[in-house]
Write a protein that holds these residues in place. Sequence first.
Motif, PDB file in Angstrom:
ATOM      1  N   LYS A 200       0.793  -1.235   0.000  1.00 52.35           N
ATOM      2  CA  LYS A 200       0.000   0.000   0.000  1.00 52.35           C
ATOM      3  C   LYS A 200       0.824   1.283   0.000  1.00 52.35           C
ATOM      4  O   LYS A 200       1.838   1.374   0.685  1.00 52.35           O
ATOM      5  N   GLY A 223       2.373  -3.325  -5.254  1.00 52.71           N
ATOM      6  CA  GLY A 223       0.974  -2.889  -5.291  1.00 52.71           C
ATOM      7  C   GLY A 223       0.845  -1.378  -5.249  1.00 52.71           C
ATOM      8  O   GLY A 223      -0.077  -0.799  -5.840  1.00 52.71           O
ATOM      9  N   GLY A 327       6.056  -7.441  -6.307  1.00 49.13           N
ATOM     10  CA  GLY A 327       4.799  -8.092  -6.668  1.00 49.13           C
ATOM     11  C   GLY A 327       4.419  -9.082  -5.585  1.00 49.13           C
ATOM     12  O   GLY A 327       5.010  -9.088  -4.501  1.00 49.13           O
ATOM     13  N   VAL A 328       3.438  -9.922  -5.890  1.00 48.31           N
ATOM     14  CA  VAL A 328       2.993 -10.937  -4.931  1.00 48.31           C
ATOM     15  C   VAL A 328       4.013 -12.086  -4.988  1.00 48.31           C
ATOM     16  O   VAL A 328       3.765 -13.135  -5.568  1.00 48.31           O
TER      17      VAL A 328
HETATM   18  P1  AMP Z   1       4.494  -4.668   2.571  1.00 51.76           P
HETATM   19  O1  AMP Z   1       4.174  -5.399   3.843  1.00 51.76           O
HETATM   20  O2  AMP Z   1       3.836  -3.349   2.437  1.00 51.76           O
HETATM   21  O3  AMP Z   1       5.977  -4.660   2.263  1.00 51.76           O
HETATM   22  O4  AMP Z   1       3.808  -5.522   1.437  1.00 51.76           O
HETATM   23  C1  AMP Z   1       4.151  -6.833   1.154  1.00 51.76           C
HETATM   24  C2  AMP Z   1       2.994  -7.497   0.497  1.00 51.76           C
HETATM   25  O5  AMP Z   1       2.622  -6.782  -0.647  1.00 51.76           O
HETATM   26  C3  AMP Z   1       3.320  -8.892   0.058  1.00 51.76           C
HETATM   27  O6  AMP Z   1       2.551  -9.799   0.807  1.00 51.76           O
HETATM   28  C4  AMP Z   1       2.922  -8.905  -1.422  1.00 51.76           C
HETATM   29  O7  AMP Z   1       2.205 -10.066  -1.788  1.00 51.76           O
HETATM   30  C5  AMP Z   1       2.027  -7.683  -1.538  1.00 51.76           C
HETATM   31  N1  AMP Z   1       2.008  -7.153  -2.897  1.00 51.76           N
HETATM   32  C6  AMP Z   1       3.050  -6.754  -3.637  1.00 51.76           C
HETATM   33  N2  AMP Z   1       2.653  -6.360  -4.858  1.00 51.76           N
HETATM   34  C7  AMP Z   1       1.313  -6.519  -4.902  1.00 51.76           C
HETATM   35  C8  AMP Z   1       0.325  -6.307  -5.896  1.00 51.76           C
HETATM   36  N3  AMP Z   1       0.649  -5.854  -7.111  1.00 51.76           N
HETATM   37  N4  AMP Z   1      -0.957  -6.572  -5.581  1.00 51.76           N
HETATM   38  C9  AMP Z   1      -1.277  -7.052  -4.360  1.00 51.76           C
HETATM   39  N5  AMP Z   1      -0.391  -7.271  -3.374  1.00 51.76           N
HETATM   40  C10 AMP Z   1       0.896  -7.017  -3.646  1.00 51.76           C
END
Ligand code: AMP
Length: 400
Positions: A200, A223, A327-328
């Motif tokens: 986010k 994301g 990404g995921v």
């Molecule tokens: P954070 O905790 O903010 O570093 O976010 C990590 C999470 O973001 C991971 O679990 C990823 O799966 C998720 N993530 C990364 N890119 C995306 C995306 N394009 N859409 C949905 N989730 C995402």
Amino acid sequence: MPTYNKKNIEDIDVAGKRVLVRCDFNVPQKDGKITSDKRIVEALPTIKYLMDKGAKVILCSHMGKPKGQVNPKYSLCAVAARLSELLGKEVPLCADTVGPDAKAKAAALACGEAILLENTRFDAREEKNDPELAREMASMADIFVNDAFGAAHRAHASTAGVADYLPAVCGYLIQKEISVMGKALSDPSRPFVAILGGAKVSDKLNVIDNLLGKVDTLIIGGGMAYTFLAAKGGSIGTSLFDAEKVDYCREMMAKAEKNGVKLLLPIDTTITKDFPDPIDAELEVSYVKSTEIPADMMGLDIGPKTRELFAEAVLGAKTVVWNGPMGVFENPTLAKGTIAVAKALAASSAITIVGGGDSAAACEQLGFASEITHISTGGGASLEFLEGRDLPGISCLLDK
Ligand code: AMP
């Protein structure tokens, strides 16, 4: 942004002194067994140095969230056992944190020996940074050493309060965070490239804002990139979107332009129809321009052209800071962007710094950890460091 120049354990005479050391022994456990002892292993250099110098070492840490109640589930029992194995020397666990058993064991310590206090969060006063608890902890020791970077963004009795009563210095882990990450943020070798990812925009608002005043290039993937792409007028389909942050993204793009910072967003995207369920499900993916995602598709990783674009930006850098997956990455098909960034950092001759959490785990799982200059030992703390916030567990230490 505070510039830290703090005394460390080598700047103070510890021989024969009682030294209270705040570690981050908050290791993952399953059924009472430690599933990764990484945090214990990382704490060893500081502990060994103090023991070798003839200090009487009183170790302490939190574990989990026992909410101020004594709860055996969150005991440091398994930590004491593992620590004893790793040191080849018994480290007794005290039955309490500042109670009679801790005080008796601390008083009876011989030079070169160590004990471990029970979970600091068993005492409700810990997270309130209660001065009385800090004073009681301090009463057992002559010197305070903070080496828990992972908890340095919290002003708790054992991370900051105790420094009001004892000469306080940092251990090797915090020393390295200050000298590598602190230096990169205050006086970086340029070009300085930062790469941000993760879910986010709202989690990294202040990080983006702060870095735009420091870096030459800011790369945004993961994301959080889609709200930026939408703010530029792109079609992002069903990708992650934070409607309330569109204006903020526009503001940040304007700030980048004003500051002469190159802001790189994904040029292509890996799309699927649905979010993978289960997370590691086999997937069919396709690639599109990241501003032309069909209405019923979602972007879940950067695309192949973006992998190249981001890797090229890393290639020319002298300092690179990375926080958050592209990404995921939990799904192998959607991990390619994150792997490409990890590879680019590993191959770079720049000073490379990886924030804690997912990006650190990615580097370790891929076997690239040894190629990275510094992998931060704190997730939340490293983000707050990147935000330019003061970390109470560091600012409380003595200046050089
Ligand atoms: P954070 O905790 O903010 O570093 O976010 C990590 C999470 O973001 C991971 O679990 C990823 O799966 C998720 N993530 C990364 N890119 C995306 C995306 N394009 N859409 C949905 N989730 C995402």
